[in-house]
Design a protein around this motif. Sequence first.
Motif, PDB file in Angstrom:
ATOM      1  N   GLY A 135      10.796  50.930  89.761  1.00 28.74           N
ATOM      2  CA  GLY A 135       9.481  51.062  89.182  1.00 28.74           C
ATOM      3  C   GLY A 135       8.536  50.250  89.868  1.00 28.74           C
ATOM      4  O   GLY A 135       8.945  48.944  90.333  1.00 28.74           O
ATOM      5  N   ALA A 136       7.153  50.724  89.973  1.00 25.80           N
ATOM      6  CA  ALA A 136       6.163  49.714  90.696  1.00 25.80           C
ATOM      7  C   ALA A 136       5.769  48.849  89.700  1.00 25.80           C
ATOM      8  O   ALA A 136       5.295  47.580  90.095  1.00 25.80           O
ATOM      9  CB  ALA A 136       5.144  50.791  91.463  1.00 25.80           C
ATOM     10  N   ALA A 137       5.736  48.992  88.439  1.00 24.87           N
ATOM     11  CA  ALA A 137       5.034  48.062  87.466  1.00 24.87           C
ATOM     12  C   ALA A 137       5.961  47.099  86.822  1.00 24.87           C
ATOM     13  O   ALA A 137       5.867  45.786  86.841  1.00 24.87           O
ATOM     14  CB  ALA A 137       4.075  48.546  86.552  1.00 24.87           C
ATOM     15  N   ASP A 138       7.322  47.881  86.586  1.00 24.75           N
ATOM     16  CA  ASP A 138       8.229  47.108  85.950  1.00 24.75           C
ATOM     17  C   ASP A 138       9.360  46.528  86.949  1.00 24.75           C
ATOM     18  O   ASP A 138      10.186  45.893  86.116  1.00 24.75           O
ATOM     19  CB  ASP A 138       8.597  47.682  84.635  1.00 24.75           C
ATOM     20  CG  ASP A 138       9.262  49.357  84.970  1.00 24.75           C
ATOM     21  OD1 ASP A 138       9.652  49.435  86.362  1.00 24.75           O
ATOM     22  OD2 ASP A 138       9.289  50.145  84.045  1.00 24.75           O
ATOM     23  N   ASN A 139       9.494  47.153  88.027  1.00 24.72           N
ATOM     24  CA  ASN A 139      10.801  46.808  88.690  1.00 24.72           C
ATOM     25  C   ASN A 139      12.017  47.154  87.998  1.00 24.72           C
ATOM     26  O   ASN A 139      13.048  46.607  88.435  1.00 24.72           O
ATOM     27  CB  ASN A 139      10.634  45.527  89.364  1.00 24.72           C
ATOM     28  CG  ASN A 139       9.566  45.312  90.030  1.00 24.72           C
ATOM     29  OD1 ASN A 139       9.138  45.739  90.995  1.00 24.72           O
ATOM     30  ND2 ASN A 139       8.908  43.729  89.819  1.00 24.72           N
ATOM     31  N   TYR A 140      11.879  48.082  87.254  1.00 20.07           N
ATOM     32  CA  TYR A 140      13.250  48.703  86.683  1.00 20.07           C
ATOM     33  C   TYR A 140      13.778  49.488  87.473  1.00 20.07           C
ATOM     34  O   TYR A 140      13.131  50.131  88.332  1.00 20.07           O
ATOM     35  CB  TYR A 140      12.660  49.207  85.235  1.00 20.07           C
ATOM     36  CG  TYR A 140      12.175  48.378  84.139  1.00 20.07           C
ATOM     37  CD1 TYR A 140      12.604  46.987  84.265  1.00 20.07           C
ATOM     38  CD2 TYR A 140      11.828  48.770  82.755  1.00 20.07           C
ATOM     39  CE1 TYR A 140      12.138  46.290  83.321  1.00 20.07           C
ATOM     40  CE2 TYR A 140      11.610  47.846  81.829  1.00 20.07           C
ATOM     41  CZ  TYR A 140      11.669  46.412  81.914  1.00 20.07           C
ATOM     42  OH  TYR A 140      11.180  45.629  80.960  1.00 20.07           O
ATOM     43  N   LEU A 141      15.171  49.556  87.552  1.00 17.40           N
ATOM     44  CA  LEU A 141      15.856  50.702  87.940  1.00 17.40           C
ATOM     45  C   LEU A 141      15.986  51.929  87.033  1.00 17.40           C
ATOM     46  O   LEU A 141      16.249  51.974  86.007  1.00 17.40           O
ATOM     47  CB  LEU A 141      17.376  49.870  88.156  1.00 17.40           C
ATOM     48  CG  LEU A 141      18.343  51.184  88.721  1.00 17.40           C
ATOM     49  CD1 LEU A 141      17.978  51.329  90.310  1.00 17.40           C
ATOM     50  CD2 LEU A 141      19.941  50.533  88.764  1.00 17.40           C
ATOM     51  N   TYR A 142      15.554  53.107  87.951  1.00 16.39           N
ATOM     52  CA  TYR A 142      15.687  54.379  87.373  1.00 16.39           C
ATOM     53  C   TYR A 142      16.625  55.185  87.969  1.00 16.39           C
ATOM     54  O   TYR A 142      16.729  55.008  89.224  1.00 16.39           O
ATOM     55  CB  TYR A 142      14.265  55.138  87.190  1.00 16.39           C
ATOM     56  CG  TYR A 142      13.271  54.164  86.367  1.00 16.39           C
ATOM     57  CD1 TYR A 142      13.166  54.945  85.103  1.00 16.39           C
ATOM     58  CD2 TYR A 142      12.828  53.293  86.890  1.00 16.39           C
ATOM     59  CE1 TYR A 142      12.065  54.198  84.360  1.00 16.39           C
ATOM     60  CE2 TYR A 142      11.393  52.750  86.068  1.00 16.39           C
ATOM     61  CZ  TYR A 142      11.497  53.061  84.848  1.00 16.39           C
ATOM     62  OH  TYR A 142      10.405  52.492  84.109  1.00 16.39           O
ATOM     63  N   ALA A 143      17.439  56.021  87.433  1.00 13.70           N
ATOM     64  CA  ALA A 143      18.813  56.675  88.129  1.00 13.70           C
ATOM     65  C   ALA A 143      18.924  57.956  87.787  1.00 13.70           C
ATOM     66  O   ALA A 143      18.511  58.298  86.406  1.00 13.70           O
ATOM     67  CB  ALA A 143      19.726  55.839  87.961  1.00 13.70           C
ATOM     68  N   VAL A 144      19.400  59.036  88.437  1.00  9.89           N
ATOM     69  CA  VAL A 144      19.491  60.261  88.000  1.00  9.89           C
ATOM     70  C   VAL A 144      20.305  61.056  88.839  1.00  9.89           C
ATOM     71  O   VAL A 144      20.726  60.611  90.061  1.00  9.89           O
ATOM     72  CB  VAL A 144      18.099  61.149  88.155  1.00  9.89           C
ATOM     73  CG1 VAL A 144      17.589  61.441  89.668  1.00  9.89           C
ATOM     74  CG2 VAL A 144      18.140  62.452  87.308  1.00  9.89           C
ATOM     75  N   GLY A 145      21.110  62.183  88.322  1.00  9.39           N
ATOM     76  CA  GLY A 145      22.225  62.997  89.297  1.00  9.39           C
ATOM     77  C   GLY A 145      23.610  62.711  88.673  1.00  9.39           C
ATOM     78  O   GLY A 145      23.890  62.334  87.408  1.00  9.39           O
ATOM     79  N   ASP A 146      24.423  62.906  89.602  1.00 12.55           N
ATOM     80  CA  ASP A 146      26.029  62.603  89.399  1.00 12.55           C
ATOM     81  C   ASP A 146      26.291  61.222  89.080  1.00 12.55           C
ATOM     82  O   ASP A 146      25.832  60.337  89.208  1.00 12.55           O
ATOM     83  CB  ASP A 146      26.737  62.901  91.115  1.00 12.55           C
ATOM     84  CG  ASP A 146      28.108  62.859  90.800  1.00 12.55           C
ATOM     85  OD1 ASP A 146      28.531  62.794  89.355  1.00 12.55           O
ATOM     86  OD2 ASP A 146      28.628  62.811  91.866  1.00 12.55           O
ATOM     87  N   ASN A 147      26.937  61.298  87.818  1.00  8.53           N
ATOM     88  CA  ASN A 147      27.535  60.146  87.380  1.00  8.53           C
ATOM     89  C   ASN A 147      29.059  59.828  87.231  1.00  8.53           C
ATOM     90  O   ASN A 147      29.426  59.199  86.194  1.00  8.53           O
ATOM     91  CB  ASN A 147      26.872  59.847  85.934  1.00  8.53           C
ATOM     92  CG  ASN A 147      27.085  58.364  85.476  1.00  8.53           C
ATOM     93  OD1 ASN A 147      26.967  57.213  86.295  1.00  8.53           O
ATOM     94  ND2 ASN A 147      27.386  58.055  84.162  1.00  8.53           N
ATOM     95  N   SER A 148      29.763  60.709  87.947  1.00  7.67           N
ATOM     96  CA  SER A 148      31.392  61.009  87.657  1.00  7.67           C
ATOM     97  C   SER A 148      32.106  59.740  87.927  1.00  7.67           C
ATOM     98  O   SER A 148      33.186  59.514  87.671  1.00  7.67           O
ATOM     99  CB  SER A 148      31.894  62.133  88.446  1.00  7.67           C
ATOM    100  OG  SER A 148      31.564  62.096  90.061  1.00  7.67           O
ATOM    101  N   ASP A 149      31.265  58.858  88.998  1.00  9.13           N
ATOM    102  CA  ASP A 149      31.883  57.721  89.402  1.00  9.13           C
ATOM    103  C   ASP A 149      31.352  56.311  88.640  1.00  9.13           C
ATOM    104  O   ASP A 149      31.521  55.280  89.028  1.00  9.13           O
ATOM    105  CB  ASP A 149      31.960  57.530  90.798  1.00  9.13           C
ATOM    106  CG  ASP A 149      32.820  58.236  91.554  1.00  9.13           C
ATOM    107  OD1 ASP A 149      34.298  58.100  91.059  1.00  9.13           O
ATOM    108  OD2 ASP A 149      32.301  59.026  92.515  1.00  9.13           O
ATOM    109  N   GLY A 150      30.335  56.662  87.660  1.00  8.84           N
ATOM    110  CA  GLY A 150      29.737  55.593  87.157  1.00  8.84           C
ATOM    111  C   GLY A 150      28.435  54.920  87.826  1.00  8.84           C
ATOM    112  O   GLY A 150      27.891  54.033  87.598  1.00  8.84           O
ATOM    113  N   GLN A 151      28.184  55.793  89.041  1.00  5.01           N
ATOM    114  CA  GLN A 151      27.090  55.233  90.027  1.00  5.01           C
ATOM    115  C   GLN A 151      25.731  55.196  89.512  1.00  5.01           C
ATOM    116  O   GLN A 151      25.099  54.553  89.930  1.00  5.01           O
ATOM    117  CB  GLN A 151      27.219  56.119  91.206  1.00  5.01           C
ATOM    118  CG  GLN A 151      26.676  57.624  91.114  1.00  5.01           C
ATOM    119  CD  GLN A 151      28.102  58.459  90.801  1.00  5.01           C
ATOM    120  OE1 GLN A 151      28.806  58.301  90.045  1.00  5.01           O
ATOM    121  NE2 GLN A 151      28.019  59.407  91.729  1.00  5.01           N
TER     122      GLN A 151
END
Length: 333
Positions: A141-157
Amino acid sequence: MMLCFRSLRATILSLASIFKVTLWSVGISETAAASGIYTCGNNVNGTLGLGYASAPYAGPAFFTALNDTLFAGSNVTEVSAGASHMLILMRNGTVFGVGANDNGQLGLGHRNSPIVTPVRIPNLPLIRAVAAGATHSLFLGAADNYLYAVGDNSDGQLCISMATPDPYLKATVVGYVPWSKIAAGVGTSYVLSAAGEPSSCGRNEYAQLGQNVRSGTPNPSLLTMSNVNGKVFTDVSAGANHVLLLSNNGRVFSAGRNQFGQLGTGNNIDNQAQSYYPTEVFISSVTPQPVFTSIAAGNEFSVAVDSLNRLLGWGRNDRYQFGVPLLSPWIAN
């Protein structure tokens, strides 16, 4: 995608003035005559953003500009390519995606695939960095610097504290913690804190998470890497099964698989204890040791640029990944 070199020697691409390039052959040009994004390689999933998907085994497509004024070089700040999808970060903080979406890696809320024309990814705040993994995507994120994730999560990625058989189809914020850098590999994710401390999550069968353990069980929670006390890192790059870290004093550290010497530790012995945590790269053919300024981890090989603008590489070279038919490490001025 794939590298688009046929020459066995290092080659200068003179298509235009390229100011950013990835190991998966996506470049951004900012010349007035030919500005925009240039892509090449396998286009079976429409990954190149050309508006169509190529037939299987049709061979690679060579550098071609995306035919859209929206993606003029001055409008784009970053591109990142995964196994079969591409992320495009715009100067205004919006993100576009194209290519494979069978794991929801484009964050469009569905799994329709392929997506052959770049589309804006919804449900995201303004973004300042993107990272495409093999089958998942990360955003900063540009303002909060938080991590956003999407997609395959079969390995907990996706680092959301659990591995799930079903992918996440919409971008999800991870932990509400600010980060400074992100990187995504094959089933892995990496972040750097504002203080330069690295953390990781996901697949770990080669100890590629750098947490001093090798396990067939994925780690779905972001944990700090081992052996990093007193070190400040400024960049991180994820390969297929290894990771590179760049410290603030120009040293490179690595962890993970080393079958082809991609860790740069002077051998190609896999499953050593020192590969379980970030260990400093040592280039025996160079004295004094280089001061590095940038790093990039590929599929079982690594490259880095030093303060003298030399390109150094180590690891797998059976397909001339370095552009030269030499053993590693090698130096090209």
